[in-house]
Design an enzyme around this catalytic site. Structure first.
Site, PDB file in Angstrom:
ATOM      1  N   HIS A 201       0.825  -1.217   0.000  1.00 47.08           N
ATOM      2  CA  HIS A 201       0.000   0.000   0.000  1.00 47.08           C
ATOM      3  C   HIS A 201       0.861   1.270   0.000  1.00 47.08           C
ATOM      4  O   HIS A 201       0.524   2.271   0.618  1.00 47.08           O
ATOM      5  CB  HIS A 201      -0.966  -0.011   1.197  1.00 47.08           C
ATOM      6  CG  HIS A 201      -0.263  -0.059   2.528  1.00 47.08           C
ATOM      7  ND1 HIS A 201      -0.820  -0.650   3.631  1.00 47.08           N
ATOM      8  CD2 HIS A 201       0.943   0.409   2.934  1.00 47.08           C
ATOM      9  CE1 HIS A 201       0.006  -0.542   4.644  1.00 47.08           C
ATOM     10  NE2 HIS A 201       1.095   0.103   4.243  1.00 47.08           N
TER      11      HIS A 201
ATOM     12  N   HIS B 282      -0.663   4.398   9.979  1.00 49.54           N
ATOM     13  CA  HIS B 282       0.736   4.866  10.038  1.00 49.54           C
ATOM     14  C   HIS B 282       0.827   6.133  10.876  1.00 49.54           C
ATOM     15  O   HIS B 282       1.113   7.212  10.349  1.00 49.54           O
ATOM     16  CB  HIS B 282       1.253   5.137   8.631  1.00 49.54           C
ATOM     17  CG  HIS B 282       1.193   3.948   7.717  1.00 49.54           C
ATOM     18  ND1 HIS B 282       0.036   3.520   7.113  1.00 49.54           N
ATOM     19  CD2 HIS B 282       2.162   3.077   7.313  1.00 49.54           C
ATOM     20  CE1 HIS B 282       0.294   2.458   6.365  1.00 49.54           C
ATOM     21  NE2 HIS B 282       1.575   2.166   6.471  1.00 49.54           N
TER      22      HIS B 282
ATOM     23  N   HIS C  70      10.308  -4.028   3.150  1.00 46.54           N
ATOM     24  CA  HIS C  70      10.768  -2.645   3.078  1.00 46.54           C
ATOM     25  C   HIS C  70      11.247  -2.175   4.444  1.00 46.54           C
ATOM     26  O   HIS C  70      10.728  -2.582   5.479  1.00 46.54           O
ATOM     27  CB  HIS C  70       9.729  -1.681   2.509  1.00 46.54           C
ATOM     28  CG  HIS C  70       8.434  -1.487   3.244  1.00 46.54           C
ATOM     29  ND1 HIS C  70       7.620  -2.510   3.646  1.00 46.54           N
ATOM     30  CD2 HIS C  70       7.782  -0.345   3.612  1.00 46.54           C
ATOM     31  CE1 HIS C  70       6.518  -2.017   4.220  1.00 46.54           C
ATOM     32  NE2 HIS C  70       6.606  -0.695   4.230  1.00 46.54           N
TER      33      HIS C  70
ATOM     34  N   GLU D 123       4.559  -5.117   8.515  1.00 45.83           N
ATOM     35  CA  GLU D 123       3.175  -4.889   8.052  1.00 45.83           C
ATOM     36  C   GLU D 123       2.532  -6.166   7.522  1.00 45.83           C
ATOM     37  O   GLU D 123       1.303  -6.273   7.482  1.00 45.83           O
ATOM     38  CB  GLU D 123       3.154  -3.825   6.942  1.00 45.83           C
ATOM     39  CG  GLU D 123       3.545  -2.440   7.411  1.00 45.83           C
ATOM     40  CD  GLU D 123       3.483  -1.382   6.304  1.00 45.83           C
ATOM     41  OE1 GLU D 123       3.500  -0.193   6.639  1.00 45.83           O
ATOM     42  OE2 GLU D 123       3.424  -1.725   5.108  1.00 45.83           O
TER      43      GLU D 123
HETATM   44  C1  DHB Z   1       6.473   3.339   1.827  1.00 45.63           C
HETATM   45  C2  DHB Z   1       5.837   2.110   1.998  1.00 45.63           C
HETATM   46  C3  DHB Z   1       4.864   1.937   2.992  1.00 45.63           C
HETATM   47  O1  DHB Z   1       4.221   0.778   3.241  1.00 45.63           O
HETATM   48  C4  DHB Z   1       4.538   3.017   3.799  1.00 45.63           C
HETATM   49  O2  DHB Z   1       3.574   2.830   4.715  1.00 45.63           O
HETATM   50  C5  DHB Z   1       5.156   4.253   3.640  1.00 45.63           C
HETATM   51  C6  DHB Z   1       6.134   4.403   2.642  1.00 45.63           C
HETATM   52  C7  DHB Z   1       7.495   3.540   0.754  1.00 45.63           C
HETATM   53  O3  DHB Z   1       7.942   2.568   0.148  1.00 45.63           O
HETATM   54  O4  DHB Z   1       7.862   4.690   0.475  1.00 45.63           O
HETATM   55 FE    FE Z   2       2.853   0.961   5.118  1.00 42.43          FE
END
Ligand code: DHB
Ligand code: FE
Length: 455
Positions: A158, A205, A343, A390
């Site tokens: 997301h 978030h 990530h 997540e």
């Molecule tokens: C990014 C990915 C995420 O899941 C998020 O909540 C905020 C930023 C990103 O890859 O920039």
């Molecule tokens: Fe996220």
């Protein structure tokens, strides 16, 4: 399949549950306004005028004007909220409680001084013909032909930049096209299989919830949810329509199933919820609406400890039991799990991507969800980055599927993996319960699931 509400029959007693709370929502919020001295003053100066500022029913207004607390309770009021109204009128708790009994204030006080009201003859068990309710059992099999048909689960990353790419018209740029191509199938499928409601599991978030309140599992029981301003201005997408009746039903069932959800009627929704909707439904007309209702289910993955994969999976099972108990209108229901994949957005290790681990996660999510529940947090964070956690959200959606209740394995309709979108590996999966795909008998999921990278 009525929900378990044996407390409804306790004599002279109204239990404040999600159903009552929905009925009394504005009445109770009206009472809360009396925690500010200026509101108390304005109310006492002109009660009718103050009442007109609130969207109360006539019955609720009459109950307030008559200071009839029994009537307030019948109309959805709860005594702890109503106490603020009583306090504004200078009443003590004893005066308020006594006013509901039909006794004089003096007689009530005397009764309390003499030991209080006897339970004898005032209990449910004293009523003629009452039998204790059977202890509830957790269903491990599915209901046949339920009105709420749980058809498919959808999983997706997301990333906020995906929403921005859509909002700024960049989807045809080569960088973004590679991401959006992975959703072409999904958008067509969603048009043909639009559900009535999506239970959308995501993680907030630090948007609706901050360091003030840190609820582990939230269920949105409200009418609608405004799109949040996360610092860039709100995304130009419609606010989200909820489904309070179904959400209240799920809350009742899931909490009775030992999951202590936090119920939230008013909250903004961030990219965790709106980006998956945009990915699956595409661009909407400026004054459009999302094509279906959404019950938001944000999970805390911001502040540790966060819930385990096992706990998330069990919550999914509890949600499925709730859906199977629904006796309202026929519904096509989807559950989505969003967030991830690998990530890390912080520190010297930012930018970490683990393609092998992500794909092992997808394999296990499809064919070995119970095995996946054993993967500890450390594994997610170490292998998939600090924000890769997540992915526990996805297990909630998976736990609700037919095969976890003795039904057939899900059909894998669509699978996509791409690196990168911003800092993240994009993973996307659509799987359907066999019954949702008429004539397509599910192949049993592959036995030889590759071992996860971590063991
Ligand atoms: C990014 C990915 C995420 O899941 C998020 O909540 C905020 C930023 C990103 O890859 O920039
Ligand atoms: Fe996220």
């Amino acid at each position: 399949m009525a929900l378990d509400k044996p407390y409804k029959d306790i004599p002279g007693t109204i239990i404040f549950d999600a159903e009552q709370a929905r009925k009394g929502y504005h009445l109770n919020q009206f009472c809360m306004s009396f925690m500010k001295p200026e509101n108390r003053e304005r109310y006492l100066a002109d009660r009718e005028a103050y009442l007109e500022e609130w969207p109360l029913s006539d019955a609720q207004k009459q109950a307030v004007l008559g200071l009839d607390l029994n009537a307030c309770m019948r109309e959805g009021g709860n005594i702890y909220f109503l106490a603020k109204l009583g306090a504004t009128h200078g009443l003590s708790f004893q005066q308020m409680a006594g006013s509901m009994t039909g006794m004089s204030e003096a007689a009530y006080r005397d009764m309390m001084v003499n030991g209080g009201r006897s339970p004898k003859g005032n209990r449910l068990k004293d009523l003629d013909g009452w039998t204790p309710p059977e202890p509830g059992e957790k269903a491990e099999t599915m209901r046949e032909n339920p009105p709420a048909r749980f058809t498919s689960a959808l999983f997706t990353s997301h990333v906020p930049a995906i929403g921005a790419a859509m909002d700024l018209g960049k989807t045809e740029e080569p960088y973004w096209k590679k991401v959006f191509d992975g959703y072409t199938w999904t958008r067509k499928w969603m048009k043909e299989n639009t559900p009535d409601v999506i239970i959308l599991v995501y993680n907030d978030h630090a948007t609706a919830f901050d360091s003030n309140i840190i609820p582990t599992f939230v269920l949105g029981t409200g009418e609608y949810y405004p799109v949040a301003d996360e610092g860039y201005g709100p995304r130009p997408v419609p606010d989200v329509r909820g489904y309070p009746e179904l959400a209240a039903h799920i809350a009742q069932s899931v909490i009775q199933d030992d999951f202590d959800l936090t119920l939230v009627n008013e909250m903004v929704v961030d990219h965790g919820l709106t980006v998956p909707l945009s990915l699956a439904f595409g661009e909407l007309p400026a004054d459009g609406e999302w094509p279906c209702r959404v019950i938001p289910l944000p999970v805390n993955v911001v502040q540790y400890p966060v819930p385990s994969g096992r706990r998330c999976y069990e919550l999914g099972k509890a949600i499925r039991r709730a859906l199977d108990k629904w006796d309202g209108p026929e519904l096509n229901v989807q559950i989505w799990g969003t967030g991830g994949m690998s990530h890390q957005l912080q520190g010297p290790r930012a930018g970490l991507i683990n393609e092998e681990w992500d794909n092992a996660f997808l394999d296990h999510l499809i064919a070995d969800p119970l095995g996946l529940t054993e993967w500890p947090h450390l594994e997610y964070v170490d292998e998939a980055g600090s924000e890769g956690i997540e992915l526990v959200d996805w297990l909630i959606a998976r736990g609700a599927m037919d095969d976890q209740f003795g039904g057939g394995a899900p059909v894998v309709d669509h699978r996509f993996y791409h690196v990168p979108a911003s800092n993240t590996a994009v993973g996307h999966l659509v799987i359907s319960n066999p019954v949702a795909v008429p004539g397509k008998d599910a192949e049993p999921a592959s036995e030889d699931v590759p071992e996860p990278a971590h063991v």
